[in-house]
Design an enzyme around this catalytic site. Structure first.
Site, PDB file in Angstrom:
ATOM      1  N   ASP A  57      -9.224  -0.125   7.512  1.00  0.00           N
ATOM      2  CA  ASP A  57      -9.726   0.960   8.372  1.00  0.00           C
ATOM      3  C   ASP A  57     -10.184   0.380   9.702  1.00  0.00           C
ATOM      4  O   ASP A  57     -10.811  -0.693   9.730  1.00  0.00           O
ATOM      5  CB  ASP A  57     -10.915   1.665   7.706  1.00  0.00           C
ATOM      6  CG  ASP A  57     -10.484   2.553   6.544  1.00  0.00           C
ATOM      7  OD1 ASP A  57      -9.311   2.976   6.531  1.00  0.00           O
ATOM      8  OD2 ASP A  57     -11.315   2.801   5.656  1.00  0.00           O
ATOM      9  N   ASP A  94      -6.577  -1.573   1.674  1.00  0.00           N
ATOM     10  CA  ASP A  94      -6.900  -0.508   2.634  1.00  0.00           C
ATOM     11  C   ASP A  94      -7.519  -1.169   3.852  1.00  0.00           C
ATOM     12  O   ASP A  94      -8.424  -1.998   3.722  1.00  0.00           O
ATOM     13  CB  ASP A  94      -7.919   0.445   1.978  1.00  0.00           C
ATOM     14  CG  ASP A  94      -8.277   1.616   2.879  1.00  0.00           C
ATOM     15  OD1 ASP A  94      -7.378   2.121   3.574  1.00  0.00           O
ATOM     16  OD2 ASP A  94      -9.453   2.030   2.875  1.00  0.00           O
ATOM     17  N   ARG A 131       0.832  -1.201   0.000  1.00  0.00           N
ATOM     18  CA  ARG A 131       0.000   0.000   0.000  1.00  0.00           C
ATOM     19  C   ARG A 131       0.865   1.249   0.000  1.00  0.00           C
ATOM     20  O   ARG A 131       1.765   1.380   0.820  1.00  0.00           O
ATOM     21  CB  ARG A 131      -0.884   0.009   1.243  1.00  0.00           C
ATOM     22  CG  ARG A 131      -1.601   1.325   1.538  1.00  0.00           C
ATOM     23  CD  ARG A 131      -2.787   1.527   0.614  1.00  0.00           C
ATOM     24  NE  ARG A 131      -3.268   2.891   0.666  1.00  0.00           N
ATOM     25  CZ  ARG A 131      -4.250   3.326   1.455  1.00  0.00           C
ATOM     26  NH1 ARG A 131      -4.835   2.486   2.265  1.00  0.00           N
ATOM     27  NH2 ARG A 131      -4.640   4.564   1.420  1.00  0.00           N
ATOM     28  N   ARG A 133      -6.316   1.083  -4.735  1.00  0.00           N
ATOM     29  CA  ARG A 133      -5.261   0.621  -3.817  1.00  0.00           C
ATOM     30  C   ARG A 133      -5.207  -0.894  -3.756  1.00  0.00           C
ATOM     31  O   ARG A 133      -6.205  -1.574  -3.975  1.00  0.00           O
ATOM     32  CB  ARG A 133      -5.429   1.222  -2.435  1.00  0.00           C
ATOM     33  CG  ARG A 133      -6.647   0.833  -1.619  1.00  0.00           C
ATOM     34  CD  ARG A 133      -7.872   1.698  -1.834  1.00  0.00           C
ATOM     35  NE  ARG A 133      -7.683   3.133  -1.867  1.00  0.00           N
ATOM     36  CZ  ARG A 133      -7.746   3.910  -0.783  1.00  0.00           C
ATOM     37  NH1 ARG A 133      -7.949   3.395   0.403  1.00  0.00           N
ATOM     38  NH2 ARG A 133      -7.627   5.196  -0.903  1.00  0.00           N
TER      39      ARG A 133
HETATM   40  N1  LIG Z   1     -10.528   5.005  12.060  1.00  0.00           N
HETATM   41  C1  LIG Z   1      -9.496   5.112  11.223  1.00  0.00           C
HETATM   42  N2  LIG Z   1      -9.051   4.027  10.528  1.00  0.00           N
HETATM   43  C2  LIG Z   1      -8.013   4.143   9.665  1.00  0.00           C
HETATM   44  N3  LIG Z   1      -7.332   5.286   9.444  1.00  0.00           N
HETATM   45  C3  LIG Z   1      -7.739   6.394  10.105  1.00  0.00           C
HETATM   46  C4  LIG Z   1      -8.831   6.338  11.018  1.00  0.00           C
HETATM   47  N4  LIG Z   1      -8.990   7.591  11.542  1.00  0.00           N
HETATM   48  C5  LIG Z   1      -8.069   8.356  11.005  1.00  0.00           C
HETATM   49  N5  LIG Z   1      -7.295   7.653  10.137  1.00  0.00           N
HETATM   50  C6  LIG Z   1      -6.176   8.249   9.406  1.00  0.00           C
HETATM   51  O1  LIG Z   1      -6.556   8.433   8.081  1.00  0.00           O
HETATM   52  C7  LIG Z   1      -5.386   8.482   7.311  1.00  0.00           C
HETATM   53  C8  LIG Z   1      -5.708   8.142   5.874  1.00  0.00           C
HETATM   54  O2  LIG Z   1      -6.193   6.834   5.832  1.00  0.00           O
HETATM   55  P1  LIG Z   1      -6.465   6.107   4.463  1.00  0.00           P
HETATM   56  O3  LIG Z   1      -5.343   6.347   3.519  1.00  0.00           O
HETATM   57  O4  LIG Z   1      -6.820   4.688   4.775  1.00  0.00           O
HETATM   58  O5  LIG Z   1      -7.725   6.924   3.964  1.00  0.00           O
HETATM   59  P2  LIG Z   1      -8.615   6.566   2.748  1.00  0.00           P
HETATM   60  O6  LIG Z   1      -8.763   5.070   2.732  1.00  0.00           O
HETATM   61  O7  LIG Z   1      -8.107   7.214   1.493  1.00  0.00           O
HETATM   62  O8  LIG Z   1      -9.990   7.223   3.129  1.00  0.00           O
HETATM   63  P3  LIG Z   1     -11.057   6.745   4.158  1.00  0.00           P
HETATM   64  O9  LIG Z   1     -10.520   7.121   5.529  1.00  0.00           O
HETATM   65  O10 LIG Z   1     -12.272   7.528   3.759  1.00  0.00           O
HETATM   66  O11 LIG Z   1     -11.242   5.250   4.019  1.00  0.00           O
HETATM   67  C9  LIG Z   1      -4.444   7.496   7.970  1.00  0.00           C
HETATM   68  O12 LIG Z   1      -3.136   7.939   7.934  1.00  0.00           O
HETATM   69  C10 LIG Z   1      -4.946   7.387   9.392  1.00  0.00           C
HETATM   70  O13 LIG Z   1      -4.033   7.891  10.332  1.00  0.00           O
HETATM   71  N1  LIG Z   2     -16.583   0.303  -3.072  1.00  0.00           N
HETATM   72  C1  LIG Z   2     -15.570   0.866  -2.382  1.00  0.00           C
HETATM   73  N2  LIG Z   2     -15.307   2.148  -2.565  1.00  0.00           N
HETATM   74  C2  LIG Z   2     -14.320   2.721  -1.867  1.00  0.00           C
HETATM   75  C3  LIG Z   2     -13.563   1.977  -0.946  1.00  0.00           C
HETATM   76  C4  LIG Z   2     -13.854   0.621  -0.778  1.00  0.00           C
HETATM   77  O1  LIG Z   2     -13.192  -0.110   0.017  1.00  0.00           O
HETATM   78  N3  LIG Z   2     -14.871   0.085  -1.511  1.00  0.00           N
HETATM   79  N4  LIG Z   2     -12.578   2.579  -0.227  1.00  0.00           N
HETATM   80  C5  LIG Z   2     -12.381   3.857  -0.338  1.00  0.00           C
HETATM   81  C6  LIG Z   2     -11.388   4.505   0.546  1.00  0.00           C
HETATM   82  O2  LIG Z   2     -11.075   3.769   1.611  1.00  0.00           O
HETATM   83  C7  LIG Z   2     -13.041   4.697  -1.307  1.00  0.00           C
HETATM   84  N5  LIG Z   2     -14.055   4.040  -2.019  1.00  0.00           N
END
Ligand SMILES: Nc1ncnc2c1ncn2[C@@H]1O[C@H](COP(=O)(O)OP(=O)(O)OP(=O)(O)O)[C@@H](O)[C@H]1O
Ligand SMILES: Nc1nc2c(c(=O)[nH]1)N=C(CO)CN2
Length: 313
Positions: free
Chosen positions: A226, A224, A212, A221
């Site tokens: 979360d 990912d 990643r 990506r």
């Molecule tokens: N609950 C959480 N889980 C994961 N990352 C988080 C969370 N809260 C804040 N972050 C922060 O968000 C930053 C960006 O995360 P990431 O690159 O996974 O975002 P993204 O996948 O593009 O968007 P999204 O957060 O909408 O899924 C990370 O560096 C992390 O520190």
């Molecule tokens: N369907 C789908 N869409 C996304 C996804 C994902 O996991 N599934 N993750 C994102 C950023 O974390 C942005 N958009």
């Protein structure tokens, strides 16, 4: 407790620890032994330094403490070193011996030493929810292979137990560039003795291992991960945080079918905090689940689809 050990013996450094003024003024040599008990199975399999305690870093930390703030007692020096080492959650037990071979004992002697032993503090496990997504191939492997491998990595993450995964779902991309591929999503529920921060760090470690890189927001990506929720909102024990580095519950989870549908699959009774309210994930999934399709299991399981149950491994 694991039978595996890392032993570091005879680390030498000059310090100014002691009760007497001349000890504080002149300093003397201290010799430190450290024995760390931890499970080395993972490092033995992966050959990856990230999966173990680096003995170089361990030795540098010991020397920094010997050369640092002076204490009256070697008991204190040994305790401070042991607490430093124990902070790494992988460490199950640490044994630190501080030798003071030139101590002012008053009679001829061979050595004087103290040993302290500290074990990991056992925190009560907390229910946690992790969302997984991938929509790019990695090393020629399809995204679903990466998601399955990430689930396997979560299963062996120290501090995580009862790791249970949903079925895999295909989902239309939400946000980001218009032309990105369909995602494969899943949700894992588990019990964690890691703090929320340590768990996020572990998730970042797994993302990094699967190639990643963070570039385009909501862009395609290889993987990912979360952290959706930490603790139980029904019991009021969930962590709520507005910190941008770790926002809990995940600020967009309540609106994301690609999180809610797999989550309701693995835990039909799940609840999610949204502001002051605690909502049934199944209801939220019903309202947001368009564009989410359960993937057929890789091997046909028979007429009753067991992926409805989630599978603890
Ligand atoms: N609950 C959480 N889980 C994961 N990352 C988080 C969370 N809260 C804040 N972050 C922060 O968000 C930053 C960006 O995360 P990431 O690159 O996974 O975002 P993204 O996948 O593009 O968007 P999204 O957060 O909408 O899924 C990370 O560096 C992390 O520190
Ligand atoms: N369907 C789908 N869409 C996304 C996804 C994902 O996991 N599934 N993750 C994102 C950023 O974390 C942005 N958009």
């Amino acid at each position: 407790m694991s039978a595996d050990r890392i032993s570091l013996r005879g680390v030498r450094a000059t310090g100014y620890h002691g009760v007497f003024e001349h000890e504080r003024r002149d300093g003397q040599e201290f010799v430190i032994d450290v024995e760390v008990t931890l499970d080395l199975g993972r490092a033995g399999a992966t050959d990856d330094l990230h999966d173990t305690v680096d003995y170089g870093a361990l030795a540098a930390g010991v020397v920094a403490r010997v050369e640092g703030e002076p204490f009256d007692l070697i008991e204190r020096l040994a305790t401070v070193i042991a607490e430093d080492v124990r902070r790494d959650r992988r460490v199950e037990e640490v044994r630190v011996t501080v030798h003071k071979p030139h101590a002012p004992v008053g009679v001829p002697f061979g050595d004087v030493a103290v040993t302290v032993v500290r074990t990991r503090e056992t925190a009560a496990p907390v229910p946690v929810v992790v969302a997984l997504g991938a929509n790019l191939p990695r090393d020629g492997e399809a995204p679903e292979v990466t998601v399955e491998a990430a689930v396997a990595a979560l299963e062996t993450t120290p501090g995580l137990a009862h790791v249970t995964a949903s079925a895999l779902f295909d989902s239309d991309p939400v946000g980001g560039p218009a032309d990105q591929p369909v995602y494969v999503n899943a949700v894992v529920v588990a019990r964690s003795t890691l703090s929320a921060q340590d768990l996020l760090e572990a998730l970042h470690g797994i993302e990094a291992r699967f190639g990643r890189s963070r570039d385009v927001r909501w862009g395609p990506r290889t993987l990912d991960l979360d952290l959706v929720q930490y603790g139980d909102p029904a019991a009021g024990t969930d962590v709520v945080s507005a910190d941008p580095a770790l926002t809990l519950p995940h600020p967009r989870a309540h609106a994301r079918g690609f999180v809610l549908v797999p989550w309701a699959d693995v835990d039909p009774a799940a609840v999610l905090r949204h502001g002051d309210r605690v909502l049934a994930v199944r209801d939220l999934a019903g309202a947001t689940g368009h564009g989410i399709r359960r993937r057929a299991p890789a091997t046909a399981p028979g007429p009753d689809d067991p992926s409805d149950e989630g599978h603890e491994r």
